[in-house]
Design a protein around this motif. Sequence first.
Motif, PDB file in Angstrom:
ATOM      1  N   GLY A 189     -31.120   5.447  -4.524  1.00 39.12           N
ATOM      2  CA  GLY A 189     -29.790   4.892  -4.338  1.00 39.12           C
ATOM      3  C   GLY A 189     -29.712   3.667  -3.458  1.00 39.12           C
ATOM      4  N   ILE A 190     -30.819   3.214  -2.879  1.00 39.16           N
ATOM      5  CA  ILE A 190     -30.771   2.018  -2.030  1.00 39.16           C
ATOM      6  C   ILE A 190     -30.502   0.777  -2.876  1.00 39.16           C
ATOM      7  CG2 ILE A 190     -32.096   0.552  -0.449  1.00 39.16           C
ATOM      8  CD1 ILE A 190     -31.048   3.199   0.721  1.00 39.16           C
ATOM      9  N   PHE A 191     -31.052   0.725  -4.079  1.00 44.94           N
ATOM     10  CA  PHE A 191     -30.584  -0.288  -5.033  1.00 44.94           C
ATOM     11  C   PHE A 191     -29.349   0.284  -5.713  1.00 44.94           C
ATOM     12  CE2 PHE A 191     -30.390  -1.639  -9.510  1.00 44.94           C
ATOM     13  CZ  PHE A 191     -30.069  -2.962  -9.304  1.00 44.94           C
ATOM     14  N   GLN A 192     -28.208  -0.367  -5.528  1.00 48.59           N
ATOM     15  CA  GLN A 192     -26.944   0.137  -6.042  1.00 48.59           C
ATOM     16  C   GLN A 192     -26.074  -1.052  -6.463  1.00 48.59           C
ATOM     17  OE1 GLN A 192     -24.425   1.650  -7.680  1.00 48.59           O
ATOM     18  NE2 GLN A 192     -25.141   3.469  -6.582  1.00 48.59           N
TER      19      GLN A 192
ATOM     20  N   VAL B 231     -44.640 -11.623  -8.845  1.00 51.90           N
ATOM     21  CA  VAL B 231     -44.421 -11.682  -7.398  1.00 51.90           C
ATOM     22  C   VAL B 231     -42.916 -11.841  -7.177  1.00 51.90           C
ATOM     23  CG1 VAL B 231     -44.973 -12.855  -5.232  1.00 51.90           C
ATOM     24  CG2 VAL B 231     -46.643 -12.854  -7.093  1.00 51.90           C
ATOM     25  N   ALA B 232     -42.386 -11.133  -6.196  1.00 50.84           N
ATOM     26  CA  ALA B 232     -40.973 -11.324  -5.849  1.00 50.84           C
ATOM     27  C   ALA B 232     -40.824 -11.279  -4.341  1.00 50.84           C
ATOM     28  CB  ALA B 232     -40.096 -10.256  -6.497  1.00 50.84           C
ATOM     29  N   THR B 233     -39.958 -12.127  -3.830  1.00 50.30           N
ATOM     30  CA  THR B 233     -39.677 -12.179  -2.398  1.00 50.30           C
ATOM     31  C   THR B 233     -38.176 -12.014  -2.182  1.00 50.30           C
ATOM     32  OG1 THR B 233     -41.572 -13.597  -1.914  1.00 50.30           O
ATOM     33  CG2 THR B 233     -39.778 -13.611  -0.318  1.00 50.30           C
ATOM     34  N   SER B 234     -37.833 -11.181  -1.201  1.00 48.37           N
ATOM     35  CA  SER B 234     -36.432 -11.001  -0.831  1.00 48.37           C
ATOM     36  C   SER B 234     -36.356 -10.943   0.686  1.00 48.37           C
ATOM     37  CB  SER B 234     -35.873  -9.708  -1.446  1.00 48.37           C
ATOM     38  OG  SER B 234     -34.493  -9.588  -1.178  1.00 48.37           O
ATOM     39  N   GLY B 235     -35.161 -11.107   1.210  1.00 47.86           N
ATOM     40  CA  GLY B 235     -34.990 -11.045   2.657  1.00 47.86           C
ATOM     41  C   GLY B 235     -33.589 -11.438   3.054  1.00 47.86           C
TER      42      GLY B 235
ATOM     43  N   LYS C  14     -36.256  -5.872  -2.338  1.00 48.12           N
ATOM     44  CA  LYS C  14     -34.918  -5.680  -1.775  1.00 48.12           C
ATOM     45  C   LYS C  14     -34.794  -4.333  -1.082  1.00 48.12           C
ATOM     46  CE  LYS C  14     -32.109  -8.769  -4.627  1.00 48.12           C
ATOM     47  NZ  LYS C  14     -33.195  -9.705  -4.928  1.00 48.12           N
ATOM     48  N   THR C  15     -35.354  -3.298  -1.692  1.00 50.16           N
ATOM     49  CA  THR C  15     -35.264  -1.963  -1.106  1.00 50.16           C
ATOM     50  C   THR C  15     -35.974  -1.891   0.226  1.00 50.16           C
ATOM     51  OG1 THR C  15     -35.108  -0.964  -3.311  1.00 50.16           O
ATOM     52  CG2 THR C  15     -35.779   0.468  -1.507  1.00 50.16           C
ATOM     53  N   VAL C  16     -37.176  -2.433   0.293  1.00 52.90           N
ATOM     54  CA  VAL C  16     -37.924  -2.457   1.549  1.00 52.90           C
ATOM     55  C   VAL C  16     -37.155  -3.230   2.612  1.00 52.90           C
ATOM     56  CG1 VAL C  16     -40.020  -3.378   2.645  1.00 52.90           C
ATOM     57  CG2 VAL C  16     -40.186  -2.097   0.506  1.00 52.90           C
ATOM     58  N   SER C  17     -36.598  -4.379   2.229  1.00 54.03           N
ATOM     59  CA  SER C  17     -35.848  -5.201   3.188  1.00 54.03           C
ATOM     60  C   SER C  17     -34.642  -4.446   3.740  1.00 54.03           C
ATOM     61  CB  SER C  17     -35.394  -6.501   2.522  1.00 54.03           C
ATOM     62  OG  SER C  17     -36.493  -7.299   2.137  1.00 54.03           O
TER      63      SER C  17
END
Length: 348
Positions: free
Chosen positions: A92-95, A238-242, A290-293
């Motif tokens: 549910g963290i990605f929502q 590869v994907a980067t989020s923050g 995104k979830t990790v961030s």
Amino acid sequence: MSRIEQAVRPLRFYFHAMNTKVEVQLSADREQAEHAASLVKNWFETQEQRFSRFVAESELNRLNESHGWISVSAAMDEVLSLAYGYIGQTEGIFQPNIMKALRSSGYDASFEKIQQRTSQRPLLERLLPITKSETHGMREDPYDYSRPSWIQREGSRMVHLDPGTELDLGGIVKGWAVERIADWLQKTMNIAAGMINAGGDIQVWGTTDHPHWTLEVTSPFPQIQDVSGAVRLQRGAVATSGITRRQWQDDKGYTAHHLIDPRTMRPADTDILQCTVVGQHASQCEIIAKTVSILGSAEAVNWLNRHYDRHDVLWITREANVYFRGNPSTLAERWPGFDPDHRFSLIE
């Protein structure tokens, strides 16, 4: 994240879509490459018109305004199905049901417009912990963030939103669009090697003549401390989020960002500034980053372990510490320039 020096140089193209810079590199003759690049541009522009909440007549906005069952396009049906699965994978963290929270936090226009109306604070100040402000207009009753807020009728492309639901699919659409067009270029246009990079969501492929792509991972605060390196791979994603790229001041002067924690419906209070994930599929890497961030370092490691996740994941914290969870035997080769402060091996 951007492409850096390589022995064989594909033809390179740039355009702006989905509120970000898109880079396309293709190994083909000029006529074929230019034609392919124009098709890629059209693809991204089409999906922006379909999925953007800032396009008044977009399919997403029509869906959010619907009552009862509504017929959707094949692309919308596919993205909603992917999102449905990722809600379960991320607990549910990605929502996607965060539209109201984004608006309440001040993200009520395209980011360029927010930047124009927001005074820019010094970088050090912007990297201080996010101050939690009271969220107006949000529901006060308990909300089950771990379940999807829509139903899809299998095989019919019919969708029914829960009452009051407003979806924002920005957390998945870029990765999905990158992945789908890269696959099409390989299978339909027979492009031997290439890269699609939409604001840090990247899919690459190659041959023995193009053995590796080297992709720069920039520091979230390059003027404060050099915490940067690269990723090297022949094919994959590869994907980067923050939280540092899309920050602004809300109407109370607090710093806000676009990564909403569905447990609070506020910008995530996290120690992680930036996360980069390496895998096979851009959409999945995007969701994991995104979830990790959002979770923060301690919760992220536990979540990755619970799901026996096999991706390489590297993140940088506010204290400029570098964390790595992945395959330690390929760390030096795959992540040149990085010497993580904390290392976690994959759970077998």
